[in-house]
Design a protein around this motif. Structure first.
Motif, PDB file in Angstrom:
ATOM      1  N   ASP A 122      70.796  31.793  16.431  1.00  0.00           N
ATOM      2  CA  ASP A 122      71.907  31.028  16.854  1.00  0.00           C
ATOM      3  C   ASP A 122      71.835  30.127  17.998  1.00  0.00           C
ATOM      4  N   ASN A 123      71.371  28.980  18.060  1.00  0.00           N
ATOM      5  CA  ASN A 123      71.360  28.342  19.167  1.00  0.00           C
ATOM      6  C   ASN A 123      72.460  28.022  19.959  1.00  0.00           C
ATOM      7  N   VAL A 124      73.692  28.258  19.886  1.00  0.00           N
ATOM      8  CA  VAL A 124      74.921  28.220  20.417  1.00  0.00           C
ATOM      9  C   VAL A 124      74.969  29.443  21.189  1.00  0.00           C
ATOM     10  N   LYS A 125      74.758  30.432  20.660  1.00  0.00           N
ATOM     11  CA  LYS A 125      74.739  31.898  21.408  1.00  0.00           C
ATOM     12  C   LYS A 125      73.556  32.279  21.985  1.00  0.00           C
ATOM     13  N   ASN A 126      72.477  31.623  22.007  1.00  0.00           N
ATOM     14  CA  ASN A 126      71.013  31.547  22.289  1.00  0.00           C
ATOM     15  C   ASN A 126      70.687  33.146  22.124  1.00  0.00           C
ATOM     16  N   THR A 127      70.787  33.214  20.800  1.00  0.00           N
ATOM     17  CA  THR A 127      70.334  34.553  20.352  1.00  0.00           C
ATOM     18  C   THR A 127      69.571  34.266  19.013  1.00  0.00           C
ATOM     19  N   VAL A 128      68.517  35.283  18.880  1.00  0.00           N
ATOM     20  CA  VAL A 128      67.699  35.364  17.858  1.00  0.00           C
ATOM     21  C   VAL A 128      67.906  36.889  17.418  1.00  0.00           C
ATOM     22  N   TYR A 129      67.915  37.113  15.801  1.00  0.00           N
ATOM     23  CA  TYR A 129      68.082  38.335  15.172  1.00  0.00           C
ATOM     24  C   TYR A 129      67.119  38.460  14.385  1.00  0.00           C
ATOM     25  N   LEU A 130      67.120  39.737  14.143  1.00  0.00           N
ATOM     26  CA  LEU A 130      66.093  40.442  13.026  1.00  0.00           C
ATOM     27  C   LEU A 130      66.784  41.231  12.267  1.00  0.00           C
ATOM     28  N   GLN A 131      67.127  40.924  11.079  1.00  0.00           N
ATOM     29  CA  GLN A 131      67.893  41.732  10.157  1.00  0.00           C
ATOM     30  C   GLN A 131      66.721  42.816   9.222  1.00  0.00           C
ATOM     31  N   MET A 132      66.810  43.927   9.634  1.00  0.00           N
ATOM     32  CA  MET A 132      65.778  44.924   8.938  1.00  0.00           C
ATOM     33  C   MET A 132      66.446  45.614   7.910  1.00  0.00           C
ATOM     34  N   ASN A 133      65.904  45.484   6.419  1.00  0.00           N
ATOM     35  CA  ASN A 133      66.556  46.262   5.449  1.00  0.00           C
ATOM     36  C   ASN A 133      65.392  47.078   4.825  1.00  0.00           C
ATOM     37  N   SER A 134      65.741  48.080   3.933  1.00  0.00           N
ATOM     38  CA  SER A 134      64.814  48.878   3.388  1.00  0.00           C
ATOM     39  C   SER A 134      63.867  49.467   4.249  1.00  0.00           C
ATOM     40  N   LEU A 135      64.098  49.952   5.418  1.00  0.00           N
ATOM     41  CA  LEU A 135      63.179  50.499   6.407  1.00  0.00           C
ATOM     42  C   LEU A 135      62.556  51.547   6.049  1.00  0.00           C
ATOM     43  N   LYS A 136      61.069  51.642   6.467  1.00  0.00           N
ATOM     44  CA  LYS A 136      60.274  52.931   6.242  1.00  0.00           C
ATOM     45  C   LYS A 136      59.929  53.356   7.498  1.00  0.00           C
ATOM     46  N   PRO A 137      59.638  54.826   7.254  1.00  0.00           N
ATOM     47  CA  PRO A 137      58.996  55.475   8.635  1.00  0.00           C
ATOM     48  C   PRO A 137      58.014  54.489   9.344  1.00  0.00           C
TER      49      PRO A 137
END
Length: 127
Positions: A73-88
């Motif tokens: 989001d270049n307005v919020k100056n933020t990058v995200y990493l959505q992590m699903n189906s996480l593994k050990p």
């Protein structure tokens, strides 16, 4: 100068989800491609995902394709990493990085030469 601060890490059970955030300071955030790397205990840092300045192009490591999604989001100056189906095996310290280059060569790199780094956020996935 760009300062990066990650958040959103924590403890999650296998199969669960987390969303990491990386907040950037400075007015030039939209000039930078943004990267996520990770480093597991006893292992080298490795590339996870990247997004170009506009958000229209992304790159992923093979081991996260279909499970993780990078966005910005270049307005919020933020990058995200959505992590699903996480593994050990996803347990690691996750770092965001900023660089004006958006190049596939970084997919097989440890991120040496990235212009800016955050301090990381720990993700622990229990089995």
């Amino acid at each position: 100068q760009v300062q990066l601060v990650e958040s959103g890490g924590g403890l999650v059970q296998a199969g669960g989800s987390l969303r990491l955030s990386c907040a950037a300071s400075g007015r030039t955030f939209s000039l930078y491609a943004m990267y996520w790397f990770r480093q597991a205990p006893g292992k080298e840092r490795e590339f996870v995902a990247a997004i170009n300045w506009s958000g229209r192009s992304t790159l992923y490591a093979d081991f996260v394709k279909g499970r993780f999604t990078i966005s910005r989001d270049n307005v919020k100056n933020t990058v995200y990493l959505q992590m699903n189906s996480l593994k050990p095996e996803d347990t690691a310290v996750y770092y965001c990085a900023a660089d004006r280059r958006f190049e596939e060569v970084f997919v097989t790199s440890r991120g040496d030469g990235m212009e800016y780094w955050g301090k990381g956020t720990l993700v622990t996935v229990s089995s």
